[in-house]
Enzyme design. Structure first.
Site, PDB file in Angstrom:
ATOM      1  N   HIS A 152       0.837  -1.209   0.000  1.00 22.72           N
ATOM      2  CA  HIS A 152       0.000   0.000   0.000  1.00 22.72           C
ATOM      3  C   HIS A 152       0.870   1.257   0.000  1.00 22.72           C
ATOM      4  O   HIS A 152       2.039   1.199  -0.340  1.00 22.72           O
ATOM      5  CB  HIS A 152      -0.976  -0.035   1.170  1.00 22.72           C
ATOM      6  CG  HIS A 152      -1.828  -1.279   1.171  1.00 22.72           C
ATOM      7  ND1 HIS A 152      -2.916  -1.448   0.355  1.00 22.72           N
ATOM      8  CD2 HIS A 152      -1.705  -2.454   1.871  1.00 22.72           C
ATOM      9  CE1 HIS A 152      -3.446  -2.644   0.547  1.00 22.72           C
ATOM     10  NE2 HIS A 152      -2.734  -3.280   1.463  1.00 22.72           N
TER      11      HIS A 152
ATOM     12  N   GLU B  32      -2.439   0.496   7.750  1.00 23.45           N
ATOM     13  CA  GLU B  32      -1.605  -0.603   7.289  1.00 23.45           C
ATOM     14  C   GLU B  32      -0.372  -0.101   6.540  1.00 23.45           C
ATOM     15  O   GLU B  32       0.724  -0.629   6.713  1.00 23.45           O
ATOM     16  CB  GLU B  32      -2.411  -1.537   6.386  1.00 23.45           C
ATOM     17  CG  GLU B  32      -1.606  -2.757   5.925  1.00 23.45           C
ATOM     18  CD  GLU B  32      -2.333  -3.627   4.931  1.00 23.45           C
ATOM     19  OE1 GLU B  32      -1.731  -4.598   4.463  1.00 23.45           O
ATOM     20  OE2 GLU B  32      -3.507  -3.317   4.618  1.00 23.45           O
TER      21      GLU B  32
ATOM     22  N   HIS C 206       2.643  -6.968   4.828  1.00 22.54           N
ATOM     23  CA  HIS C 206       1.279  -6.473   4.994  1.00 22.54           C
ATOM     24  C   HIS C 206       0.781  -6.724   6.413  1.00 22.54           C
ATOM     25  O   HIS C 206       1.376  -7.489   7.175  1.00 22.54           O
ATOM     26  CB  HIS C 206       0.333  -7.170   4.016  1.00 22.54           C
ATOM     27  CG  HIS C 206       0.560  -6.788   2.586  1.00 22.54           C
ATOM     28  ND1 HIS C 206      -0.232  -5.882   1.928  1.00 22.54           N
ATOM     29  CD2 HIS C 206       1.510  -7.189   1.703  1.00 22.54           C
ATOM     30  CE1 HIS C 206       0.208  -5.737   0.682  1.00 22.54           C
ATOM     31  NE2 HIS C 206       1.267  -6.526   0.517  1.00 22.54           N
TER      32      HIS C 206
ATOM     33  N   GLU D 147       1.503 -11.648   5.932  1.00 23.27           N
ATOM     34  CA  GLU D 147       0.465 -10.964   6.712  1.00 23.27           C
ATOM     35  C   GLU D 147       0.824 -11.134   8.186  1.00 23.27           C
ATOM     36  O   GLU D 147       0.603 -12.180   8.781  1.00 23.27           O
ATOM     37  CB  GLU D 147      -0.921 -11.563   6.432  1.00 23.27           C
ATOM     38  CG  GLU D 147      -1.401 -11.408   4.993  1.00 23.27           C
ATOM     39  CD  GLU D 147      -2.022 -10.040   4.714  1.00 23.27           C
ATOM     40  OE1 GLU D 147      -1.892  -9.145   5.574  1.00 23.27           O
ATOM     41  OE2 GLU D 147      -2.630  -9.883   3.640  1.00 23.27           O
TER      42      GLU D 147
END
Length: 469
Positions: A300, A316, A369, A434
């Protein structure tokens, strides 16, 4: 932002309904449950019609202030229009005691809802939220580089506001060097903070960080790859003067990070050195990844924040970048050539990220992430894709996943095949990590912690080293 936080904080200290009563204000003890401290501030706020108390006449100083109460007190302090009326929030009716202040505050941009349609007037205000409310309400813009709390870093929700209210003499945190940003704000805390923001004579003495306390929570590192020595600076940046120099191998125990600068104690004072020249002892030596090209992708960025934690506001994109930069230091210290898809808050397309790895013939691509899902979801997981280098990708994912579970003590959600563009398009061993769930309040608190981010970077690093062995 700062005015919003201040308004929220003030409202929180109010009770369910605050109606000024002159007879109560003139009494020596305006409330039957007066606390042992803060009498001058309480009496001043009562006299000025800002603090009234609960419908039962009590102050309830130990209760956590609500968003509705906070905005009411802020509204009174700023003399906003509190006439009860319709708001844009579905959970705030016209008859709600705080509807006028909520409507005015949102119209002025001083406060925001939990969502675009809900305000959550009964929700509790954290200490970080309190700082934001006060900063916005009183336009507290001045900050200092030496405001350091062991549980606050650049990625902590409200970090700038926490710095601002500390600089302004509104708070100095706790004796153990913490601010406890995710703790609820009690009514008494809110009253004291609001009083200090309103009345100059009530402000605290100038903040003085205690290096001895902060040292107890420091991260151990050593200076490396600085042939002529590493400059020690008085502030976090090259614009600050050099006040000393450290030779390679010198131990540095740093307790906070400002940008790419580590804060530590030097000659009894807080000073800063560049993180690019620090190596943690656990990084496995300068040559364990020599000759390897590794692309680290902070997911992101820019206009794409990724997931956002409702509990503390952590975005995030900020978490991803913080861990990616920490991982970069470790990989470079181990001899790897590290290419970052981004080192600042910028946006790149998914294809651009993968193409960076492909153009540089990378040996590995690691995309970092944080997850989101139901509030009960938690744990760490690592994805790989069979489109390119499938066996190597799966092995890299397994190696990183096992290190994360061991280091972070999170729930093992496993190694999974995923069709994410960045790992589907990258032609080398590629994984998408993640680390944890921003949608889980407890896990979001950990993700905002600098020490947890360091542990996450260390786990990914160790997993990468194990893979290349």
């Amino acid at each position: 932002m700062r005015k919003i936080m201040l308004m929220m904080l003030v409202v929180t200290m109010i009770a369910t309904s605050f109606t000024f009563n002159a007879e109560v204000a003139e009494a020596s003890s305006p409330f039957p449950d007066m606390p042992n401290s803060g009498h001058d501030t309480i009496n001043r706020l009562v006299k000025d019609g800002i603090l009234v108390g609960s419908p039962d006449g009590k102050l309830n100083p130990g209760q956590t202030v609500t968003r509705g109460e906070a905005i009411t007190m802020i509204g009174r302090a700023l003399k906003l229009d509190g006439t009860q009326r319709q708001t844009k929030f579905t959970d705030v009716s016209r008859s709600h005691y705080a509807s006028g202040y909520i409507a005015t505050g949102s119209e002025m941009g001083l406060i925001a809802g939990r969502t675009s349609t809900t305000f959550d007037p009964s929700g509790h205000v954290t200490r970080a939220e309190m700082a934001v409310f006060l900063q916005r309400a009183f336009n507290l813009t001045r900050t200092r580089t030496d405001v350091i709390y062991r549980d606050v870093n650049a990625n902590t929700f409200g970090s700038n506001a926490i710095n601002a209210i500390t600089t302004a003499g509104v708070s100095v945190g706790y004796p153990d060097g913490s601010f406890k940003p995710t703790n609820g704000t009690t009514r008494l805390e809110y009253i004291l903070f609001l009083g200090r923001a309103l009345y100059p004579e009530l402000k605290l003495p100038e903040y003085q960080p205690n290096p001895d306390v902060l040292e107890q929570f420091a991260t151990k590192a050593v200076v490396f790859n600085a042939p002529s020595g590493l400059n020690v600076r008085s502030g976090a940046g090259t614009q600050y003067p050099s006040i000393g120099r450290l030779a390679n191998g010198t131990e540095v125990n740093y307790y906070n990070v400002v940008g790419n600068w580590a804060a530590f104690t030097y000659n009894g004072e807080i000073a800063y050195v560049s993180l690019s020249y620090l190596r943690t002892p656990s990084t496995g030596g300068s040559g364990s990844l020599a000759g390897k090209t590794i692309v680290v992708d902070a997911g992101h960025g820019g206009h794409d924040p990724g997931a956002v934690a409702a509990s503390n506001g952590l975005r995030e994109k900020d978490f991803n970048l913080a861990v990616a930069l920490k991982l970069q230091r470790r990989l470079e210290a181990a001899g790897a050539r590290v290419i970052m898809t981004r080192t600042t808050d910028v946006f790149l397309t998914l294809t651009e990220r993968a193409n960076i790895a492909n153009r540089n013939n990378a040996d590995a691509f690691i995309s970092i992430h944080a997850n989101a899902g139901p509030s009960s979801a938690n744990g760490s997981e690592t994805f790989w894709n069979r489109n390119h280098a499938s066996a190597d990708s799966k092995r890299l994912a397994e190696s990183i996943q096992s290190e994360m579970i061991a280091k972070l003590n999170t729930r093992n959600r496993g190694v999974k095949e995923g069709n994410f563009t960045v790992i589907q398009t990258s032609r080398m061993a590629s994984v998408l990590v993640e680390v944890g769930f921003l949608s889980n309040a407890e896990e979001a608190r950990k993700l905002a912690s600098n020490s947890f981010q360091e542990d996450a970077a260390e786990a990914i690093f160790q997993g990468t080293v194990k893979y290349f062995r």
